[in-house]
Design an enzyme around this catalytic site. Structure first.
Site, PDB file in Angstrom:
ATOM      1  N   MET A  79       8.486  10.838  10.899  1.00  0.00           N
ATOM      2  CA  MET A  79       9.358  10.006  11.719  1.00  0.00           C
ATOM      3  C   MET A  79       9.094  10.211  13.214  1.00  0.00           C
ATOM      4  O   MET A  79       8.413  11.150  13.612  1.00  0.00           O
ATOM      5  CB  MET A  79      10.814  10.322  11.383  1.00  0.00           C
ATOM      6  N   HIS A  80       9.611   9.278  14.015  1.00  0.00           N
ATOM      7  CA  HIS A  80       9.697   9.367  15.479  1.00  0.00           C
ATOM      8  C   HIS A  80       8.405   9.045  16.225  1.00  0.00           C
ATOM      9  O   HIS A  80       8.451   8.683  17.394  1.00  0.00           O
ATOM     10  CB  HIS A  80      10.166  10.757  15.936  1.00  0.00           C
ATOM     11  N   ASP A 237      10.228   9.931   6.113  1.00  0.00           N
ATOM     12  CA  ASP A 237      10.080  10.931   5.051  1.00  0.00           C
ATOM     13  C   ASP A 237      11.403  11.541   4.622  1.00  0.00           C
ATOM     14  O   ASP A 237      11.575  11.879   3.447  1.00  0.00           O
ATOM     15  CB  ASP A 237       9.074  12.014   5.447  1.00  0.00           C
TER      16      ASP A 237
END
Length: 492
Positions: A79-80, A237
């Site tokens: 992520m991110h 995830d």
């Protein structure tokens, strides 16, 4: 028999898993790739390497399946992070991933500009490595490249482009950019305007279970795939790991000890901590949200101690051996207390300057005490997260323990006793990739997530707290909680 694949594009490698429509496991494969650190504080990866390694893993899995008939593929990913691409869908710059810390000044700017909108619109505080500060860093430090951006996408979404789709993302992963309105489940025009970012560079957003296209025929041929091979939007995830552990209802908690540690619970309505100690993001299940609390250094703390302190050119210790050694030490590690803040901390402190420490050291402490104290400190840190959840009104009804830590019998016993609650574990392999597979099934079948999950996920007998240990940890926890504010003034 129709088959489904789940791809998990992680931080250190990609994993591909297969299940059929009856819930039979078909196999799993993986490939590793490096994190590039060209400067201190930088964390980058090459998107083309992601694709090459993903192709290798898919081809290997295909060879394990006697009669290939893939109905759909779902996606999970770290992520991110930020991938910027041009008009020709080619990367303009290395992917800047979640572990990157170069944007600390931009984090301050975003906090000043957005103020209460972080809670009311984004549902979370901002941190380095998130897409919002990364794009501002690129705008300030790589202006020529920034001006050429046609699309800014999340890591896993690059794989879908290589499979033949136009740029897209999903509500769950997009929530983690801090450029998203979690209540409207779309990009926030207000946040983008305040930060001076063009909304045209952000792709269309879909629910995680939506079919968004079909793999190109030439890619199918290259990978050896047969069948429809529909592509389902996917999620981050953590969302997929929750599905891969059967976490779908309010009151269910997923606690994960991997490199970091996370606590996750679904929500029927968005619930935001006004102190911004935890994240509230859209869930992969349509119409749901979730809370996510994180401790940055969980399994990494034990790995650091083994590799940097214990191992030598003459001897490399085995984790199972260390686990067995620590089992001989009583709960509480004879007073030794460990704070696992080796790379700062998220929940509940959101303090990148926090540092780890051992407290109450004595000459009677040996190697086994240090090992057990590290495991206990990580569990106490995760209890810190669950206490924030409880403060917000979340009452755990069932707790599922996953990740590498859940494979340790000792860590399971410690976690159950620290929380003073039974812990359930599953026998599922590669939970995030399995969650991506479940999304593929949800997007292409008429069955509900409960029916699909019941085919795949089985729980063993719960690990119960040990009464004496639970009493000891109940006494230790207030000391653990008080240690951070007491030591904060000593942090660099």
């Amino acid at each position: 028999m129709e088959q489904f694949l789940g791809i998990d594009l992680g931080t250190q490698g990609v994993k591909v898993i297969g299940w059929d429509e009856e819930g039979n496991f078909l196999g799993s494969t993986s490939r590793e790739y490096p994190i590039l650190t060209p400067q201190i504080g930088f964390a980058e990866q090459n998107p083309e390497i992601w694709w090459e390694k993903t192709k290798e893993a898919i081809k290997e899995l295909v060879n394990l399946i006697p009669q290939v008939n893939v109905k759909a593929i779902g996606f999970s990913g770290q992520m991110h992070g930020t991938v910027i691409i041009d008009d020709n869908l080619k990367p303009l710059y290395p992917a800047i991933i979640w572990a990157d810390q170069r944007s600390h000044q931009e984090v301050k700017i975003i906090r000043e500009k957005l103020e209460d909108k972080l809670a009311t619109i984004c549902g979370s505080d901002v941190a380095t490595g998130f897409m919002a500060p990364t794009l501002l860093w690129l705008k300030e430090n790589q202006r020529e490249i920034f001006n050429r951006i046609r699309w800014a996408i999340l890591p896993k979404d690059y794989l879908k482009i290589k499979m033949g789709l136009t740029p897209s993302t999903d509500v769950a992963d997009a929530s983690s950019t801090l450029l998203f309105n979690i209540r409207k489940r779309n990009w926030s025009e207000e946040v983008l305007e305040i930060l001076g970012l063009n909304d045209n560079i952000f792709p269309p957003v879909y629910e995680s279970t939506q079919v968004i296209g079909q793999m190109k025929e030439e890619v199918k041929e290259e990978l050896g795939l047969k069948g429809e091979v529909l592509l389902v939007a996917g999620a981050g995830d953590q969302h997929c790991a929750a599905l891969g552990n059967g976490i779908t209802e309010e009151g269910e908690l997923l606690i994960t000890i991997g490199t970091g540690g996370q606590v996750f619970t679904p929500l029927c309505e968005p619930l935001v901590d006004d102190k911004l100690r935890i994240h509230t993001f859209c869930h992969a299940i349509p119409g749901f949200w979730h809370l996510l609390g994180a401790t940055l250094c969980a399994g990494l703390a034990l790995s650091w101690f083994k590799k940097s302190v214990l191992d030598s050119p003459l001897q490399a210790f085995d984790f199972k051996e260390l686990d067995q050694e620590a089992q001989k030490v009583e709960a509480g590690s004879h007073g030794l207390l460990f704070l696992p803040y080796l790379i700062g901390e998220r929940t509940p402190y959101m303090d990148p300057r926090a540092r780890g420490s051992f407290l109450n050291l004595h000459l009677t402490h040996g190697r086994a005490h240090f090992i057990r104290a590290i495991m206990e400190g990580v569990c106490l840190g995760l209890k810190n997260v669950t206490e924030v959840f409880k403060e917000l009104g979340v009452e755990p009804q069932r707790i599922v323990f996953s990740g590498g830590g859940a494979k340790s019998a000792l860590w399971r016993k410690i976690m159950a006793s620290v929380l003073d609650a039974p812990l359930f574990t599953t026998q599922v392999r590669e939970e995030a990739a399995t969650g991506a597979c479940i999304l593929a099934m949800m997007g292409t079948e008429k069955s509900s997530e409960e029916e699909i999950i019941s085919k795949i996920i089985r729980y063993g007998n719960p690990v119960l707290p040990e009464r004496k240990a639970a009493e000891i940890y109940a006494e230790i926890y207030p000391k653990f909680r008080d240690a951070y504010p007491a030591l904060k003034k000593l942090f660099p």
